[in-house]
Design a protein around this motif. Sequence first.
Motif, PDB file in Angstrom:
ATOM      1  N   ASN A  44       7.969   5.448  22.612  1.00  0.00           N
ATOM      2  CA  ASN A  44       7.321   4.459  23.474  1.00  0.00           C
ATOM      3  C   ASN A  44       6.570   3.394  22.668  1.00  0.00           C
ATOM      4  OD1 ASN A  44       8.261   5.681  25.801  1.00  0.00           O
ATOM      5  ND2 ASN A  44       6.430   6.934  26.079  1.00  0.00           N
ATOM      6  N   ASP A  45       5.872   3.825  21.619  1.00  0.00           N
ATOM      7  CA  ASP A  45       5.118   2.875  20.798  1.00  0.00           C
ATOM      8  C   ASP A  45       6.058   1.898  20.088  1.00  0.00           C
ATOM      9  OD1 ASP A  45       2.727   3.991  21.542  1.00  0.00           O
ATOM     10  OD2 ASP A  45       2.498   5.206  19.731  1.00  0.00           O
ATOM     11  N   GLN A  46       7.165   2.423  19.583  1.00  0.00           N
ATOM     12  CA  GLN A  46       8.129   1.559  18.896  1.00  0.00           C
ATOM     13  C   GLN A  46       8.761   0.566  19.868  1.00  0.00           C
ATOM     14  OE1 GLN A  46      10.476   4.850  17.335  1.00  0.00           O
ATOM     15  NE2 GLN A  46      10.021   4.182  15.229  1.00  0.00           N
ATOM     16  N   THR A  77       9.329  -4.957  21.769  1.00  0.00           N
ATOM     17  CA  THR A  77       9.207  -5.919  22.869  1.00  0.00           C
ATOM     18  C   THR A  77       8.245  -7.040  22.493  1.00  0.00           C
ATOM     19  OG1 THR A  77       9.633  -4.182  24.515  1.00  0.00           O
ATOM     20  CG2 THR A  77       8.603  -6.210  25.300  1.00  0.00           C
ATOM     21  N   TYR A  78       7.115  -6.655  21.924  1.00  0.00           N
ATOM     22  CA  TYR A  78       6.115  -7.639  21.501  1.00  0.00           C
ATOM     23  C   TYR A  78       6.679  -8.583  20.438  1.00  0.00           C
ATOM     24  CZ  TYR A  78       1.935  -9.556  19.244  1.00  0.00           C
ATOM     25  OH  TYR A  78       1.003 -10.394  18.690  1.00  0.00           O
ATOM     26  N   ASP A  79       7.391  -8.030  19.457  1.00  0.00           N
ATOM     27  CA  ASP A  79       7.948  -8.847  18.380  1.00  0.00           C
ATOM     28  C   ASP A  79       8.999  -9.823  18.911  1.00  0.00           C
ATOM     29  OD1 ASP A  79       6.329  -7.676  16.471  1.00  0.00           O
ATOM     30  OD2 ASP A  79       7.807  -6.154  15.909  1.00  0.00           O
ATOM     31  N   LEU A 113      14.976  -2.706  27.030  1.00  0.00           N
ATOM     32  CA  LEU A 113      13.811  -1.889  26.690  1.00  0.00           C
ATOM     33  C   LEU A 113      13.030  -1.502  27.941  1.00  0.00           C
ATOM     34  CD1 LEU A 113      12.691  -3.888  23.536  1.00  0.00           C
ATOM     35  CD2 LEU A 113      13.419  -1.486  23.547  1.00  0.00           C
ATOM     36  N   LYS A 114      12.881  -2.428  28.878  1.00  0.00           N
ATOM     37  CA  LYS A 114      12.173  -2.136  30.125  1.00  0.00           C
ATOM     38  C   LYS A 114      12.911  -1.082  30.945  1.00  0.00           C
ATOM     39  CE  LYS A 114      10.012  -6.694  30.531  1.00  0.00           C
ATOM     40  NZ  LYS A 114      10.036  -8.007  31.228  1.00  0.00           N
ATOM     41  N   MET A 115      14.234  -1.056  30.821  1.00  0.00           N
ATOM     42  CA  MET A 115      15.050  -0.079  31.564  1.00  0.00           C
ATOM     43  C   MET A 115      15.175   1.249  30.819  1.00  0.00           C
ATOM     44  SD  MET A 115      18.035  -2.725  32.814  1.00  0.00           S
ATOM     45  CE  MET A 115      19.092  -1.432  33.442  1.00  0.00           C
ATOM     46  N   ARG A 158      14.078  -8.634  11.504  1.00  0.00           N
ATOM     47  CA  ARG A 158      14.901  -8.146  10.396  1.00  0.00           C
ATOM     48  C   ARG A 158      14.485  -6.723  10.022  1.00  0.00           C
ATOM     49  NH1 ARG A 158      14.074 -13.646   8.049  1.00  0.00           N
ATOM     50  NH2 ARG A 158      16.036 -14.787   8.260  1.00  0.00           N
ATOM     51  N   GLY A 159      13.188  -6.473  10.060  1.00  0.00           N
ATOM     52  CA  GLY A 159      12.693  -5.120   9.794  1.00  0.00           C
ATOM     53  C   GLY A 159      13.198  -4.122  10.824  1.00  0.00           C
ATOM     54  N   TRP A 160      13.266  -4.557  12.083  1.00  0.00           N
ATOM     55  CA  TRP A 160      13.784  -3.673  13.130  1.00  0.00           C
ATOM     56  C   TRP A 160      15.264  -3.382  12.924  1.00  0.00           C
ATOM     57  CZ3 TRP A 160      11.150  -0.559  15.898  1.00  0.00           C
ATOM     58  CH2 TRP A 160       9.851  -0.866  16.300  1.00  0.00           C
TER      59      TRP A 160
END
Length: 206
Positions: free
Chosen positions: A182-184, A189-191, A130-132, A165-167
Amino acid sequence: MERVKLYESTEERERYENKADLFGICVALERVDRAYIKDHITAEECTRLSTSLLCKCKASYTHLGLGIEDLDAFLTEFQLPQGSRVAVLNRIKCGVPMTKEHGTGEASTSDNGRLILEAGQHMIACTDALKMGQTSADALHPIVSDIVATVVRLFPDLAELEPLRGWLREINQLKAAEELNNDQARQLTYDIECAYNALHKMLSKK
């Protein structure tokens, strides 16, 4: 009795046959889950059969020009009972076998070390991706699936797994090349970080 003609051309006949194939695959998926719940098949058999059927299902509805969002109406049209329809739609939207979504029971002590290591590796791999900027569905779904499949073996009831699981469901409904915005990506990342911290907290209690 007069025979009812379902099609007027070879193309129409092929489409009817493809629809019948898709319906049969969906019914088989639901029956595999039910058989596993009733202990009629092993976890290994459930994983193997469900993985194969999910691949065939995606190929089938894609070939028909359908998306996951169209399957509810499709299964309703073919009169699949509501309970079965809800169950199979959940499996298709998740994109992984029941054994990977909910686990196969608590891991043995000998497996714990390996699973802890794998869970950490999968979480780090996902956050690094995600960072990349690797936010496409085909890049993220396998990694998130691996996270859920390993952590659920250690702590099946870990609350922080539910967002992941939702993701799985959300990412699986995207086309392979579609990307999270970007928000997703930030929320995912937070989850993952929440699940990582919760895992370590649980391990420290053992």
